[in-house]
Design an enzyme around this catalytic site. Structure first.
Site, PDB file in Angstrom:
ATOM      1  N   HIS A 247      -9.148  -0.998   6.983  1.00  0.00           N
ATOM      2  CA  HIS A 247     -10.166   0.039   7.191  1.00  0.00           C
ATOM      3  C   HIS A 247     -11.560  -0.536   7.434  1.00  0.00           C
ATOM      4  O   HIS A 247     -12.464   0.223   7.800  1.00  0.00           O
ATOM      5  CB  HIS A 247     -10.228   1.041   6.037  1.00  0.00           C
TER       6      HIS A 247
ATOM      7  N   HIS B 144     -13.194   2.802   3.473  1.00  0.00           N
ATOM      8  CA  HIS B 144     -12.104   3.620   4.007  1.00  0.00           C
ATOM      9  C   HIS B 144     -12.570   4.100   5.370  1.00  0.00           C
ATOM     10  O   HIS B 144     -12.968   3.274   6.200  1.00  0.00           O
ATOM     11  CB  HIS B 144     -11.725   4.767   3.059  1.00  0.00           C
TER      12      HIS B 144
ATOM     13  N   HIS C 253       0.830  -1.212   0.000  1.00  0.00           N
ATOM     14  CA  HIS C 253       0.000   0.000   0.000  1.00  0.00           C
ATOM     15  C   HIS C 253       0.860   1.256   0.000  1.00  0.00           C
ATOM     16  O   HIS C 253       1.730   1.428   0.852  1.00  0.00           O
ATOM     17  CB  HIS C 253      -0.917   0.030   1.219  1.00  0.00           C
TER      18      HIS C 253
END
Length: 424
Positions: free
Chosen positions: A210, A164, A38
């Site tokens: 998330h 998210h 990421h």
């Protein structure tokens, strides 16, 4: 021997040992260059440069933690770049903004000879450059549409985080920053299950970073392919709700999934700046609970603001591997967390896709009452005197049947007349 000579001897021995550990780490990373799960450089390209790649040189960028030179120094063989848009774009233009972020990643990774855009495990494995994979960070980017999800896959997206820092209509976030779509004891709806199954069918990696623990558990129960936490750490070491508790780590191990340890101080040392040793403690704990086969690295550089001493940017990864070497991690274990675990997961995701190759695309749709999006039209066939209504049934689109007949129809007829000679 005098005290001064003893101190000098100890210093020389320590320096020699540290140098030897670093050389071992670098040799390992030369053989198995890191796949970082990421990175938010694309977000910084928008914030700092409005996505105008022609105005910058990616070899040496200021005010960011990632550039090509530092990727090379950090022995990063592949980088998953996130196409991320803020949660405030939900119910607005999240899809457009996500397309623009995919565009900037594609342009970045095809414009420089040191980077290569890849879309398969084979391409990732065979690349001799810094390979680029595209992920989407946040299910709000698909606007609750499986067709949009499929089009993102066609554009090269190979991973998506279901949430998210905001809930979607169909999945629950680990955060309560935003008030979108409050959940009532249903962290993954039936449409959310359809999203997971369609990602399995496409060969797109499901990312649970998330997501709430309940959503993660539901996904692990229904996914037929391994899933990942692309940038999360161990809750037992730092009790932050973005981290993964032991019971979820056990489920992840059973499903042959992967947790890619985050470098952000907030998730590593719970707000303190921290250091490399604390980061290594997360690796040690996860290995104890889920085994080294379940571990990867997902730095979250350029998405977070504070990183441990010694791990300030992507060039510093060898220092982390050096610390794990010092802690007697074997070459097999280090090769796995650097690269081979992610490759194994990606290949298994593709195998699940291949087994479902005869299965048609899902036509599941989210109920309009669940989406409750004021910008979403109810698509009904217009009749004389009728109007299109949006999903909230409170606002009216002024595109009436009379407008269609008085404006659009003459235009279409003129266009047809212009094209007829060419067609003949």
């Amino acid at each position: 021997m005098s005290p001064v000579r003893v101190l000098l001897f100890c210093f020389l021995c320590t320096s020699s040992c540290a140098s030897e550990l670093r050389e071992r780490a670098l040799r390992l990373m030369a053989r198995d260059p890191l796949i970082d799960g990421h990175n938010d450089l694309a977000l910084q390209l928008r914030i700092l440069h409005n996505n105008k790649l022609s105005h910058i040189r990616l070899y040496n960028l200021s005010n960011v933690a990632t550039d090509i030179n530092r990727l090379k120094t950090g022995r990063v063989g592949a980088q998953v770049f996130a196409a991320y848009v803020m949660c405030t774009a939900q119910e607005k233009d999240a899809v457009r903004l996500t397309l623009e972020q995919i565009d900037v990643i594609q342009r970045m990774c095809t414009s420089y000879p040191d980077l290569e855009l890849v879309t398969s495990a084979q391409g990732l494995e065979q690349s001799t450059k810094t390979a680029c994979l595209i992920s989407i960070e946040g299910g709000h980017s698909i606007d609750s549409s499986l067709a949009t999800l499929r089009m993102f896959y066609q554009l090269g997206v190979r991973s998506m985080a279901l949430t998210h820092t905001c809930n979607t209509p169909w999945a629950e976030s680990s955060s309560n920053i935003y008030s979108f779509y409050p959940k009532k004891n249903q962290s993954l709806t039936s449409f959310g299950e359809a999203v997971v199954r369609e990602m399995n069918r496409l060969g797109m990696i499901v990312d649970l970073s998330h997501s709430s623990w309940d959503t993660a558990r539901s996904v692990l129960e229904i996914s037929t392919a391994p899933v990942i936490f692309s940038h999360s750490s161990a809750f037992a070491v730092c009790q932050h709700n973005r981290n993964v508790p032991d019971w979820l780590l056990v489920m992840l191990k059973e499903k042959r999934g992967l947790i890619m340890v985050n470098m952000h101080s907030g998730f590593i040392s719970c707000g303190e700046k921290g250091n490399i040793s604390v980061v290594a403690d997360h690796f040690e704990h996860i290995r104890k609970v889920a085994g080294f086969e379940s571990i990867g690295i997902g730095g979250d550089y350029d998405g977070a603001s504070k990183f441990p001493d010694g791990l300030e940017d992507v060039s510093k990864y060898p220092a982390l591997i050096q610390e794990l070497v010092r802690r007697n991690w074997t070459e097999t274990e280090l090769a796995a967390i650097l690269r081979r675990n992610f490759l194994r997961v990606f290949k298994e995701v593709e195998k699940v896709r291949d087994r479902q190759s005869s299965q048609p695309p899902s036509e599941a749709e989210i109920p309009l009452a669940d989406a409750a999006n004021p910008c979403r039209l109810i698509l009904t066939r217009p009749v004389s005197g009728s109007v299109f209504r949006d999903a909230s049934s409170s606002n009216v689109n002024v595109l009436t049947c009379s407008v269609v007949s008085s404006v659009l129809l003459p235009f279409l007829l003129l266009l047809l007349l212009l094209l007829l000679p060419t067609a003949v």
